[in-house]
Design a protein around this motif. Structure first.
Motif, PDB file in Angstrom:
ATOM      1  N   LYS A 255      27.065  13.604  17.524  1.00  0.00           N
ATOM      2  CA  LYS A 255      28.091  13.827  18.538  1.00  0.00           C
ATOM      3  C   LYS A 255      27.578  14.737  19.645  1.00  0.00           C
ATOM      4  N   GLU A 259      27.030  13.841  23.542  1.00  0.00           N
ATOM      5  CA  GLU A 259      27.640  14.626  24.625  1.00  0.00           C
ATOM      6  C   GLU A 259      26.583  15.127  25.604  1.00  0.00           C
ATOM      7  N   ARG A 262      25.502  12.285  27.695  1.00  0.00           N
ATOM      8  CA  ARG A 262      26.517  11.949  28.687  1.00  0.00           C
ATOM      9  C   ARG A 262      26.492  12.945  29.842  1.00  0.00           C
ATOM     10  N   GLU A 263      26.350  14.246  29.520  1.00  0.00           N
ATOM     11  CA  GLU A 263      26.277  15.246  30.582  1.00  0.00           C
ATOM     12  C   GLU A 263      25.010  15.073  31.406  1.00  0.00           C
TER      13      GLU A 263
END
Length: 362
Positions: A255, A259, A262-263
């Protein structure tokens, strides 16, 4: 003795006696004999027709045995057989996909070979082949790194050759169950527990399917295995809590990685876009300054060439052009003759102007 007397003293004629008795029975029964015989014949014909006709479902075939010997395989439809137990018919569902479950049971299953059921009579007949195992024992397997895993799986198969299915192996469905369990233990034993539980499921299914089909063909079971599908794979109960914590930590790691990606995908393209924009702006400004400098240089060179040809005229023209640019920007203008000795009488020294002059002083 005369022939006539000899005939009278000889054995009686059986045909004549039977006809006389039948005649007397007809007289006594009042003509009901024919009706009874007709009913008896009709009953016999009905029983014969009932035991001779049979229907094969559309998803099955009929294997006919005549006096216990294989005779033929018939397609779906209505057929005749020799009655009174001479022909015996076995209906085999060749087009129906069957399955066997290992480690669990589907409620309401109609196939007795689908899963282990201790109350099944069929299971008791298999006890002579191997010890009876329950569902928990089926799932307990040792992996290649000497760990234990509880593996549940399903196989889907069809009856490809009904003759071999009925006569080559005593219990084909039970044998298939033991073949499947043996192959699955072999395949799981070649891998680590992490591969079995996480990333190696598809490889296990493909390899197990290939080996199960090879053994089924070797044993001439008449079975075609279509699919092997792994279900729940869990560690043993004593270490299940710890394993769940490890899985939770791995999921949390994945996870956080997702994340961060994605950032990264959100910020890096934006920064690269701004970088490219600023580079283009800098290139544009550079080209602009270069073009302006080159234009100024060309204009200066042209002006210098004109100055060399007519210095006074060019100097005066430059002066006038400069004044045209400078003078409109000046609000208050004082023009002084060169012969004037001082400028004080020309200044309007009002209080406001004096304050203004003082305010301009450093």
């Amino acid at each position: 003795m005369s022939p006539q007397n000899e005939s009278k003293s000889g054995p009686p004629d059986l045909d004549k006696v039977a006809k006389e008795m039948l005649h007397k029975y007809k007289l006594l029964s009042g003509g009901k004999f024919k009706a009874g015989v007709a009913v008896l014949i009709l009953v016999l014909l009905s029983i014969t027709a009932y035991t001779s006709l049979y229907t094969v479902p559309s998803d099955s075939v009929a294997v006919v045995l005549r006096l216990g010997k294989f005779q033929e395989v018939l397609r779906p439809g209505l057929h005749l057989k020799v009655p009174l137990g001479v022909d015996r018919v076995n209906i085999v569902p060749t087009k129906r996909q069957l399955k066997q479950e290992f480690g669990f049971s589907t409620p309401g299953a109609t196939d007795p070979d689908q899963n282990i059921n201790p109350n099944n009579n069929i299971r008791s007949t298999r006890s002579s082949i191997s010890p009876a195992n329950d569902q928990v024992a089926e799932t307990q397997m040792v992996t290649g790194d000497l760990n234990t895993a509880l593996v549940e799986w399903v196989i889907q198969y069809r009856i490809a050759d009904p003759k071999n299915y009925l006569f080559e192996v005593r219990d084909p469905a039970g044998t298939l169950r033991y073949v499947s369990e043996s192959v699955m233990r072999e395949v799981v034993g070649d891998r680590t527990v992490d591969e079995v539980i996480t990333i190696g499921r598809q490889e296990i299914e493909v390899e197990a399917l290939s080996k199960m089909q090879a053994l089924a063909s070797q044993y001439v079971m008449g079975i075609s295995i279509d699919q092997v599908q792994l279900k729940n794979i869990n560690p043993p109960v004593p270490v299940q809590a710890s394993f769940n914590e490890v899985n939770q930590a791995q999921q949390e790691k994945e996870k956080l990685i997702n994340e961060a990606r994605r950032e990264y995908n959100r910020i890096i393209p934006l920064a690269e876009g701004e970088r490219d924009q600023r580079i283009r702006e800098a290139d544009g400004y550079r080209l602009k300054r270069i073009n302006e400098a080159e234009g100024d240089a060309l204009r200066f060179n042209a002006l210098f060439a004109e100055y060399q040809q007519a210095p006074e005229v060019t100097r005066r023209r430059i002066y006038l052009e400069t004044m045209q640019e400078v003078m409109p920007t000046i609000k208050d203008k004082i023009i002084i003759d060169n012969e004037v000795l001082g400028v004080l009488p020309l200044l309007n020294l009002t209080p406001s102007s004096i304050q203004k002059i003082k305010g301009q002083q450093p």
